[in-house]
Scaffold this motif. Structure first.
Motif, short mmCIF file in Angstrom:
data_model
loop_
_atom_site.label_atom_id
_atom_site.label_comp_id
_atom_site.label_asym_id
_atom_site.label_seq_id
_atom_site.Cartn_x
_atom_site.Cartn_y
_atom_site.Cartn_z
N ASP A 106 -3.30 0.12 -1.63
CA ASP A 106 -4.65 0.30 -1.11
C ASP A 106 -5.13 -1.04 -0.54
OD1 ASP A 106 -5.42 -1.21 -3.38
OD2 ASP A 106 -6.04 0.57 -4.48
N LEU A 107 -6.31 -1.05 0.02
CA LEU A 107 -6.83 -2.27 0.64
C LEU A 107 -6.94 -3.40 -0.38
CD1 LEU A 107 -8.15 -3.83 2.97
CD2 LEU A 107 -10.34 -2.86 2.22
N GLU A 108 -7.42 -3.10 -1.58
CA GLU A 108 -7.58 -4.15 -2.59
C GLU A 108 -6.23 -4.77 -2.94
OE1 GLU A 108 -10.86 -1.81 -2.01
OE2 GLU A 108 -8.99 -1.01 -2.83
N ASP A 109 -5.21 -3.95 -3.07
CA ASP A 109 -3.86 -4.46 -3.34
C ASP A 109 -3.41 -5.40 -2.23
OD1 ASP A 109 -1.10 -4.45 -4.54
OD2 ASP A 109 -0.66 -3.40 -2.65
N GLU A 110 -3.63 -5.00 -0.99
CA GLU A 110 -3.26 -5.84 0.16
C GLU A 110 -3.98 -7.19 0.09
OE1 GLU A 110 -1.06 -5.29 2.58
OE2 GLU A 110 -0.75 -3.13 2.53
N LEU A 111 -5.27 -7.16 -0.16
CA LEU A 111 -6.05 -8.40 -0.19
C LEU A 111 -5.69 -9.29 -1.37
CD1 LEU A 111 -9.51 -6.93 0.88
CD2 LEU A 111 -8.00 -8.40 2.26
N ILE A 112 -5.48 -8.70 -2.54
CA ILE A 112 -5.11 -9.48 -3.72
C ILE A 112 -3.74 -10.14 -3.51
CG2 ILE A 112 -4.46 -9.31 -6.18
CD1 ILE A 112 -6.71 -7.10 -6.35
N VAL A 120 -8.12 -15.09 -6.47
CA VAL A 120 -9.06 -14.00 -6.69
C VAL A 120 -9.86 -14.27 -7.96
CG1 VAL A 120 -9.34 -11.52 -7.11
CG2 VAL A 120 -7.67 -12.32 -5.42
N GLU A 121 -9.21 -14.73 -9.01
CA GLU A 121 -9.93 -15.06 -10.24
C GLU A 121 -10.96 -16.16 -10.00
OE1 GLU A 121 -7.75 -14.29 -14.30
OE2 GLU A 121 -6.50 -15.58 -13.02
#
Length: 189
Positions: A106-112, A120-121
Motif C-alpha cells: 500500500d502507499l504507507e508501505d511504499e513511503l516507509i 519514520v520514527e
C-alpha cells in the motif's frame, strides 16, 4: 469530485492519503497540477473505480486518466478498466501502460520503505506521536511484528492519521527515493 471543465486529465486514487501524497510529490517536482489541468480525485474507496472511469474516461468526459491502488485492491482496478473498455484480462504491465499503478502493499508501505523505519520514527517524534506509537508496539498483536508493519498499523490506527502523514512522509523523502508508483502515475499525466 474536484474535476472542472478545464481539466484535461485526472488521477484516480482510493482516498485522501493517496491524494495528499500525489499532490506533495507534484509540489516536490515543481508541478502545479491544477494549473496543468490535472485533477487528483479521491474516489472514496477503490470499489468506486468503475463509476469514475465511466464518468471521466473514454466513455464519459474523455479525460486522460491515471491511477494508483494498493496491491490488495488491484483486482478492482483491473476489473473496472476491463468493464470500461480499456482491455481484456489486463496484466499489471498492461495496466501500468494505461497509467494505473499498483503499490507493493500500500502507499504507507511504499513511503516507509523509501524513507526507512528509523527516519519514520524520528518523524513521529517530531510530530509528537512517538509515545503513542510505543504504546501500540506493546500490544500483544504487535509485539512480534517487524517495525515497518508496526508503523503501517500505527498510521492507519486513527482517523485522519494516514492522510496527515502522507504529505509529511513525502516531504521528508530524498527526491531521488520517491516510490515508483507515485513517480509513474505523475509521469503519465
Amino acid at each position: 469530485m474536484n474535476v472542472d471543465g478545464g481539466d484535461r486529465a485526472a488521477i484516480l486514487v482510493e482516498g485522501p492519503s493517496d491524494r495528499r501524497a500525489i499532490e506533495a510529490v507534484a509540489r516536490r517536482r515543481g508541478r502545479d497540477l491544477r494549473a496543468e489541468g490535472i485533477a487528483v480525485v479521491s474516489m472514496g474507496g477503490v470499489t468506486n473505480i468503475g463509476h469514475f472511469l465511466g464518468r471521466l474516461g473514454q466513455g464519459g468526459r474523455g479525460l486522460r486518466l491515471a491511477g494508483m491502488c494498493d496491491a490488495a485492491e488491484e483486482h478492482y482496478f483491473r476489473r473496472g478498466l476491463e468493464r470500461a473498455g480499456y482491455g481484456h484480462v489486463l496484466s499489471r504491465v498492461e495496466m501500468a501502460a494505461l497509467g494505473f499503478h499498483v503499490c507493493v502493499e500500500d502507499l504507507e508501505d511504499e513511503l516507509i520503505r523509501a524513507l526507512g523505519t528509523e527516519r519514520v520514527e524520528r518523524l513521529l517524534a517530531d510530530e509528537g506521536d512517538l509515545a503513542s506509537f510505543r504504546v501500540l508496539q506493546k500490544q500483544p498483536a504487535q509485539r512480534d511484528r517487524e517495525l515497518g508493519r508496526q508503523l503501517r498499523r500505527f498510521l492507519g490506527s486513527r482517523s485522519g492519521r494516514k492522510a496527515r502523514y502522507a504529505g509529511l512522509l513525502v516531504e521528508a523523502l530524498d527526491p531521488a527515493r520517491l516510490p515508483e508508483p507515485l513517480e509513474r502515475v505523475l509521469g503519465h499525466v
